[in-house]
Enzyme design. Structure first.
Site, PDB file in Angstrom:
ATOM      1  N   ARG A  32       0.819  -1.210   0.000  1.00 36.91           N
ATOM      2  CA  ARG A  32       0.000   0.000   0.000  1.00 36.91           C
ATOM      3  C   ARG A  32       0.854   1.261   0.000  1.00 36.91           C
ATOM      4  O   ARG A  32       0.514   2.253  -0.662  1.00 36.91           O
ATOM      5  CB  ARG A  32      -0.954  -0.008   1.192  1.00 36.91           C
ATOM      6  CG  ARG A  32      -2.038  -1.065   1.070  1.00 36.91           C
ATOM      7  CD  ARG A  32      -3.107  -0.905   2.116  1.00 36.91           C
ATOM      8  NE  ARG A  32      -4.190  -1.873   1.916  1.00 36.91           N
ATOM      9  CZ  ARG A  32      -5.279  -1.922   2.666  1.00 36.91           C
ATOM     10  NH1 ARG A  32      -5.439  -1.061   3.665  1.00 36.91           N
ATOM     11  NH2 ARG A  32      -6.216  -2.821   2.428  1.00 36.91           N
ATOM     12  N   ASP A 141     -14.846   9.819  10.116  1.00 33.10           N
ATOM     13  CA  ASP A 141     -13.854   8.819   9.738  1.00 33.10           C
ATOM     14  C   ASP A 141     -12.478   9.465   9.784  1.00 33.10           C
ATOM     15  O   ASP A 141     -12.357  10.699   9.703  1.00 33.10           O
ATOM     16  CB  ASP A 141     -14.128   8.253   8.344  1.00 33.10           C
ATOM     17  CG  ASP A 141     -13.500   6.873   8.152  1.00 33.10           C
ATOM     18  OD1 ASP A 141     -14.216   5.871   8.374  1.00 33.10           O
ATOM     19  OD2 ASP A 141     -12.303   6.792   7.821  1.00 33.10           O
TER      20      ASP A 141
END
Length: 269
Positions: A32, A141
Site C-alpha cells: 500500500r 472517519d
C-alpha cells in the site's frame, strides 16, 4: 522494507490512530505504501517515513492513514442492528426524550457512507410512520479519501444489492446518460448527515449528548488498552439511556465498562 523500519511505521500509526498492525501486515503495508512512494517520487520507505514525521502541516500523515485504512462496508450491513434500532431502541429513546430535541446519532468510522445513509433511510422511514422528535446524524472517519466519497453519496449499481426495493425507489435517484449504472442518495437524506474528519484517539467533543453510537468493526484493529480507553469515551459521550452498537465480530467483554448489555453487540448506558 526491513523489520526495523516496519516497526517504526507500526509505532507511528499506533501513536497517531491507535491502529495495532500485527507483524503479518508487513507485506500489506509494503504494497500500500509503494503506491504512495511512486506518487511522491520518493525512492525508499525510509525517506517516506522521514517525510511523514517532518511534515509540519500533517498533510502527508493524512495520505499515510488513507493508504493503510481498511474501508470495507455496505448498505444494511449486519441487518439485525437496524431491526433492533427500529423495533427497540427508537421507541425507548423517543418515549423518554420529552422535548429535548432531535435524536443525535453518531456513525463512528463511517467509511464511504453506506452506514450513515442506511441509518438515515431507516430513521426517515420510521419518523414518517411514527411520531417523534426527529434526528440528526454525524458521521466521522479518519480517512479523508472515503469521507469525500461519502459526501457525494453516489454509488455503483453493484453496491445496491442489499438495499430493499422500497428504499431504493424512495431515497435514491437513478443515474441516466453518463451516470447510467449509478445511484445517488437524494438531497433530503444527504442533508440529514454531517460528514467530518475525526480521529477516535482524540478527545471527544460530545459529553452526555449522543443518543446512539454505531462503532462497528473498528475496535478489532485496536489493542486492549486502546479498546478500554475508547469504550470509556463512548460511555461518556452518550446520554443516560443511550446506546452503543459494535460489530458482530467484536466484543467488549475483555475490557472494564459500565454498560448494560441488551443484546450480544448492543449496550445501554
Amino acid at each position: 522494507m526491513n523489520d526495523a523500519l516496519f516497526n517504526k511505521f507500526r509505532a507511528l500509526i499506533y501513536a497517531k490512530a491507535g491502529i495495532n498492525l500485527s507483524p503479518e501486515k508487513k507485506e500489506l503495508l509494503h504494497a500500500r505504501l509503494g503506491k504512495r512512494l511512486r506518487a511522491c517520487k520518493i525512492a525508499s520507505y525510509e525517506k517516506y517515513y522521514d517525510l511523514i514525521v517532518r511534515d509540519a502541516d500533517g498533510a502527508e500523515l493524512t495520505h499515510f492513514i488513507n493508504s493503510i485504512s481498511t474501508n470495507f462496508t455496505s448498505f444494511f450491513r449486519e441487518l439485525n442492528h437496524f431491526k433492533v434500532l427500529e423495533e427497540t431502541l427508537l421507541p425507548r429513546l423517543i418515549s423518554r426524550s420529552g422535548n429535548r430535541g432531535p435524536l443525535q446519532i453518531w456513525s463512528a468510522a463511517c467509511s464511504s457512507g453506506e452506514e450513515p445513509y442506511t441509518l438515515a433511510m431507516v430513521l426517515e422511514d420510521y419518523f414518517q410512520r411514527n411520531r417523534g422528535t426527529g434526528y440528526r446524524i454525524v458521521a466521522t472517519d479518519i480517512s479523508t479519501r472515503v469521507l469525500n466519497q461519502a459526501r457525494q453519496g453516489v454509488y455503483p449499481a453493484d453496491r445496491m444489492d442489499k438495499v430493499p426495493e422500497y428504499f431504493l425507489r424512495r431515497y435514491f435517484q437513478r443515474g441516466v446518460g453518463k451516470s447510467t449504472g449509478y445511484f445517488r442518495i437524494k438531497t433530503a437524506i444527504r442533508e440529514r448527515i454531517t460528514f467530518q474528519y475525526f480521529n477516535l484517539m482524540e478527545r471527544f467533543p460530545w459529553q452526555n449528548e449522543i443518543d446512539i453510537i454505531f462503532c462497528r468493526n473498528v475496535m478489532i484493529y485496536f489493542d486492549r488498552k486502546t479498546q478500554q480507553q475508547l469504550v470509556q469515551k463512548f460511555y461518556d459521550a452518550l446520554v443516560v439511556g443511550g446506546y452503543l452498537l459494535i460489530g458482530h465480530s467484536e466484543s467488549i467483554s475483555s475490557v472494564s465498562h459500565r454498560f448494560h448489555q441488551i443484546e450480544a453487540t448492543v449496550f445501554r448506558k
